[in-house]
Design a protein around this motif. Structure first.
Motif, short mmCIF file in Angstrom:
data_model
loop_
_atom_site.label_atom_id
_atom_site.label_comp_id
_atom_site.label_asym_id
_atom_site.label_seq_id
_atom_site.Cartn_x
_atom_site.Cartn_y
_atom_site.Cartn_z
N GLU A 51 8.17 29.61 36.16
CA GLU A 51 9.45 29.97 35.56
C GLU A 51 10.59 29.19 36.23
N TRP A 52 10.51 29.06 37.57
CA TRP A 52 11.53 28.33 38.31
C TRP A 52 11.53 26.85 37.89
N ALA A 53 10.37 26.23 37.74
CA ALA A 53 10.27 24.83 37.32
C ALA A 53 10.84 24.65 35.92
N ALA A 54 10.57 25.60 35.03
CA ALA A 54 11.11 25.51 33.67
C ALA A 54 12.63 25.61 33.68
N GLU A 55 13.19 26.49 34.51
CA GLU A 55 14.64 26.63 34.60
C GLU A 55 15.29 25.37 35.18
N ARG A 56 14.66 24.78 36.19
CA ARG A 56 15.20 23.54 36.77
C ARG A 56 15.20 22.42 35.74
N THR A 57 14.14 22.31 34.97
CA THR A 57 14.05 21.28 33.93
C THR A 57 15.12 21.49 32.87
N ALA A 58 15.30 22.74 32.44
CA ALA A 58 16.32 23.04 31.43
C ALA A 58 17.72 22.78 31.97
N ALA A 59 17.96 23.09 33.23
CA ALA A 59 19.27 22.85 33.84
C ALA A 59 19.55 21.36 33.96
N ALA A 60 18.52 20.58 34.26
CA ALA A 60 18.70 19.13 34.38
C ALA A 60 19.08 18.53 33.04
N HIS A 61 18.55 19.04 31.96
CA HIS A 61 18.89 18.54 30.63
C HIS A 61 20.30 18.94 30.24
#
Length: 142
Positions: free
Chosen positions: A6-16
């Protein structure tokens, strides 16, 4: 879903979402987009605030000390007759006088600073007007 996933998915979404866009116009006008001024000061605004501070200073100077003499006399009388309240009343009076002085200084500072700011900005505006006039004249000499 685990915390790490979940944390990796949030980081990826925030980077976009937080990408840097250079060399292009801002999308929507606003204070942060550079399209419009977010701070406007007019001489009448400065004058009104400075005038209010000056009036408050005058009223505090007149009305802030109206009970000083009576309070000082009462504190002295109570102290002389052996009441501990007298020294407490004297302390209150001293504290009031100190805080009143601080407030008077603040009002005077605000009023004086706004007078200075208004004069300084008027001078800056006049220099800018003069430089534009000179630049217009210089076009004809080329």
């Amino acid at each position: 879903m685990s915390f790490e996933e979940e944390w990796a998915a949030e980081r990826t979404a925030a980077a976009h979402r937080a990408s840097t866009r250079l060399n292009q116009l801002p999308g929507a006008p606003g204070p942060s987009a550079g399209g419009g001024a977010d701070l406007q000061v007019r001489q009448n605004h400065l004058g009104a605030i400075g005038h209010a501070a000056h009036q408050l200073h005058g009223r505090l100077l007149k009305d802030g000390n109206h009970a000083r003499t009576d309070t000082t006399e009462a504190a002295g009388g109570l102290t002389r007759t052996g009441f501990r309240t007298g020294s407490a009343m004297a302390t209150v009076q001293e504290t009031w006088a100190a805080q009143l002085g601080t407030l008077l200084d603040a009002c005077a500072h605000i009023s004086n600073h706004l007078d200075f700011s208004a004069a300084a900005h008027a001078k800056d505006d006049e220099e800018i007007r003069a430089s534009f006039a000179v630049s217009k004249i210089s076009e004809y000499f080329k």
